[in-house]
Design a protein around this motif. Sequence first.
Motif, PDB file in Angstrom:
ATOM      1  N   HIS A   1     107.149  20.672  45.702  1.00  0.00           N
ATOM      2  CA  HIS A   1     107.868  19.700  44.875  1.00  0.00           C
ATOM      3  C   HIS A   1     108.606  20.450  43.776  1.00  0.00           C
ATOM      4  CE1 HIS A   1     108.840  16.530  42.125  1.00  0.00           C
ATOM      5  NE2 HIS A   1     107.917  16.878  41.239  1.00  0.00           N
TER       6      HIS A   1
ATOM      7  N   HIS B   1     112.146  20.242  40.740  1.00  0.00           N
ATOM      8  CA  HIS B   1     113.202  19.518  40.052  1.00  0.00           C
ATOM      9  C   HIS B   1     114.475  20.354  40.115  1.00  0.00           C
ATOM     10  CE1 HIS B   1     109.505  18.255  37.489  1.00  0.00           C
ATOM     11  NE2 HIS B   1     109.562  17.533  38.591  1.00  0.00           N
TER      12      HIS B   1
ATOM     13  N   HIS C   1     114.382  12.253  39.684  1.00  0.00           N
ATOM     14  CA  HIS C   1     113.220  13.106  39.459  1.00  0.00           C
ATOM     15  C   HIS C   1     113.319  14.439  40.215  1.00  0.00           C
ATOM     16  CE1 HIS C   1     108.536  13.272  39.223  1.00  0.00           C
ATOM     17  NE2 HIS C   1     109.049  14.480  39.323  1.00  0.00           N
TER      18      HIS C   1
END
Length: 237
Positions: free
Chosen positions: A95, A97, A151
Amino acid sequence: MIPNDPRVQVAATCRGLATYGLGSDIGGHVSVRAPGEDAYWINAIDRTFEEMTPDAIVKLDYEGNLLDGDHPVSLGADFHEGIYAHRPDVAAIVHSHGPWITSLCALNRPVKVWHNLSSFFAGECVMSDDDTFEAIAPGLGQRSTILIPYHGAITVSESLARAAALHVTLEYAAELDVRMSSIPDAVPMQEPMVSRVKALVTKAGYLDLTFDLIMRRAADHIEAAGEDWLSREEVRA
Ligand SMILES: [Zn+2]
């Protein structure tokens, strides 16, 4: 091949992702499933991907309890347990950004295919309703990639190598998509070309080669920082 230690593997992947501009600020996580346990290894929140070292990788159970390590973990890491519980085939989750990924997320739609490598996400990328634990794992379904509105993105796979390589490739595909979205006459790649190209880049082993590159970049980053826990010789072997 990098050492078969989940702490080294997760930390090295964080360092490699950082060299792509995916982790110079606080946030983002890489995790691997602990085989045979309802638990996973994940990076701590108190260091950036650029700063990550094996001692900052901790083991959590599916209730969020710390089983190994002594660093704090992101409060937003609970989707990892949700995905591991929903998807027995998934062994690793990334994950980030990334700036282009996050820009794409603001368009509130899956990535379009503007290049051969973007074809990896055809039929494999979905937009989450929101950033909650309840939305992410069910929203992902059996796909590899989910975008979280305003996000970032999550890529999953049966291997850390593929999840990380997909993530780097997604940042590139997202940059193309965001840039192309302002050109009125541009038309993204269509079927059957998408399927043909996807078969070609899969056969070419692109994702495996990309992970090898991520590890070489990680080793260089680690050596340049004066640390000695992973070398170019180890990742080449
Ligand atoms: Zn996040």
